[in-house]
Write an enzyme that holds these catalytic residues in place. Structure first.
Site, mmCIF file in Angstrom:
data_model
loop_
_atom_site.group_PDB
_atom_site.id
_atom_site.type_symbol
_atom_site.label_atom_id
_atom_site.label_comp_id
_atom_site.label_asym_id
_atom_site.label_seq_id
_atom_site.Cartn_x
_atom_site.Cartn_y
_atom_site.Cartn_z
ATOM 1 N N LYS A 91 0.839 -1.366 -0.015
ATOM 2 C CA LYS A 91 -0.089 -0.149 -0.135
ATOM 3 C C LYS A 91 0.819 1.171 -0.202
ATOM 4 O O LYS A 91 1.880 1.335 0.836
ATOM 5 C CB LYS A 91 -0.905 0.014 1.365
ATOM 6 C CG LYS A 91 -2.103 1.145 1.278
ATOM 7 C CD LYS A 91 -2.880 0.951 2.639
ATOM 8 C CE LYS A 91 -3.992 1.909 2.613
ATOM 9 N NZ LYS A 91 -4.755 1.775 3.852
ATOM 10 N N SER A 116 -9.795 1.496 2.829
ATOM 11 C CA SER A 116 -8.942 2.262 1.879
ATOM 12 C C SER A 116 -7.736 1.529 0.998
ATOM 13 O O SER A 116 -7.195 1.927 0.222
ATOM 14 C CB SER A 116 -8.343 3.306 2.550
ATOM 15 O OG SER A 116 -7.253 3.009 3.541
ATOM 16 N N SER A 156 -9.802 -0.856 6.932
ATOM 17 C CA SER A 156 -9.202 -0.789 5.657
ATOM 18 C C SER A 156 -8.389 -2.051 5.027
ATOM 19 O O SER A 156 -8.165 -1.960 3.955
ATOM 20 C CB SER A 156 -8.264 0.445 5.535
ATOM 21 O OG SER A 156 -9.033 1.540 5.488
#
Ligand code: GLN
Length: 442
Positions: free
Chosen positions: A33, A108, A132
């Site tokens: 990420k 996310s 997330s």
């Protein structure tokens, strides 16, 4: 990134032909990420603020991956600064769900979930402040784990809500997730909240008998409003499968979880408003030059942050301001204590708890972007775990009528990863959902 990946691959080849011992992740590829620092490789947080920021150090998790001989092949898209539930808040791109490209992958950490579901990499890393990792794992039909607060170092993770943030793995099955979490876990003096403790390998508990384990279904996290029927049915069916295998199943109430969403949307923005103060146009990241430092600061933040990030900064600053602090922030912290106590009580009678991971399967791109509250509701089942600092994970168990994946969430007390993985592996075996890579989706 490409040259680092090729170098790492060559080094593994060399070790192999020299007969040296290979790391636990040799032969695997990993995506990260884009809110975790990677030396020499841009780390943007999907924000214009950090569009060209190249870190001079690796996050501890990145260092650990390299030491374990994983090959890091890419950084993945996210909601800007990890604020969102659909990856549509990225300043750069909208990530699509590989199961249906008209749907969001969740967020996310949507890029990390989609890339594993699509079979582009073996694993990926996400960060989870309110859901997330688990929510996108659920929407993409893969496994996602939010470890106990302090189990995995946050050093090098760009901070959002520091008392809630935790890094964790995405994988296509429970055993891969255990392998990766075993590599990531451990004390790190660079993170003052890191837990100093030896962990038993989670790969050792997989497949062990669940006879006699007590499983509680959380009353407050099963709707009915806003919850998809098929999702609720999947939780009941999962409980039945566990019962068939010797577990006992009951219902349990976590009364304070009714206030979880409200408390989270005070605490997370409050911490974010403080953490994001560092993006001032002076030290690194975007700088929009004006006549004075104050004007430069203002113009930089105006140009660098997107809508949702600005909303959080305003909410958080308000909740912390003199005259409102007691009514908002202090109140939310009290709810936090109530929730910790409620969960403690629940674990007197149960070993693990169950709920849906997400109230619905993947929703349409653009469906919730105009209504932040609807978007916030996507995390109603996941954020209690962050509030209490415990652990939970999402395991895929089936699909809805449209073929979209459904995930079930398994909760355990802080440092209860062993029993959680034991139950997750039983669920995986029983549910017989196979997360085959969705090849050719894009
Ligand atoms: N969707 C939640 C939020 O926007 C959780 C995000 C996260 O876990 N990073 O705050």
């Amino acid at each position: 990134m490409e040259s680092q990946a090729l170098e790492q691959a060559k080094e593994i080849d060399r070790k192999k032909s020299a007969g040296e011992t290979l790391g636990a992740l040799a032969g695997t590829t990993v995506a990260i990420k884009d809110n975790m620092a990677t030396i020499g490789v841009k780390t943007t947080c999907a924000s214009k603020m950090l569009e060209n920021w190249i870190p001079v150090y690796d996050a501890t998790v990145v260092k650990k991956l390299k030491e374990a001989d994983a090959i890091i092949v890419g950084k993945t898209n996210l909601d800007e600064f990890a604020m969102g539930s659909s990856t549509e808040n990225s300043a750069f791109k909208t990530t699509k769900n590989p199961h249906d490209t008209s749907k969001v992958p969740g967020g996310s950490s949507g890029g990390s979930a989609a890339t594993v579901a699509a079979g582009a990499v073996t694993f990926s890393l996400g960060s989870d402040t309110g859901g997330s990792i688990r929510q996108p794992a659920s929407l993409c039909g893969i496994v996602g784990v939010k470890p106990t607060y302090g189990r995995v170092s946050r050093y090098g993770l760009v901070a959002f809500g520091s008392s809630l943030d935790q890094i964790g793995p995405f994988a296509r099955n429970v055993s891969d997730a255990a392998t990766l979490l075993d590599v990531l876990s451990g004390y790190d003096p660079m993170d003052s909240t890191s837990i100093n403790k030896e962990y038993k390998p989670l790969t050792d508990v997989l497949g062990s008998d669940i006879k006699g384990l007590r499983v509680g279904i959380i009353d407050e996290l099963k709707g009915p409003q806003g919850f998809q029927r098929e999702v609720l049915d999947a939780v009941d069916e999962t409980a039945k499968l566990l019962e068939k295998n010797g577990a006992t199943v009951g219902n349990v109430s976590i009364p304070a979880s009714a206030y979880g969403l409200s408390a989270y949307y005070i605490i997370a923005p409050a911490e974010a408003s403080s953490n994001l103060a560092r993006f001032d146009g002076m030290r690194y990241g975007l700088r929009v030059e004006e006549q004075s430092a104050a004007l430069t600061n203002e113009a930089t933040r105006q140009a660098g942050f997107g809508m949702e990030v600005k909303r959080r900064i305003m909410l958080g600053t308000y909740a912390l301001s003199a005259g409102y602090y007691d009514a908002f922030y202090a109140q939310a912290q009290k709810v936090r204590t109530l929730m910790i106590n409620d969960f403690k009580q629940a674990y007197e009678n149960f070993d693990v708890l169950l709920s849906p991971t997400s109230p619905t399967t993947a929703f349409g791109i653009g469906e919730k972007t105009q209504d932040p509250y609807q978007m916030y509701l996507a995390d109603v089942c996941t954020l209690p775990t962050n509030i209490v600092g415990a652990t939970s994970m999402s395991v895929p168990v089936g699909v809805d009528d449209n073929g979209l994946p459904i995930g079930v969430q398994v909760f355990a007390p802080p440092l209860g990863e062993e029993v959680m993985f034991q139950v997750a592996s039983a669920i995986e075996e029983q549910a017989n959902y196979n997360a085959v890579p969705v090849v050719g989706a894009f």
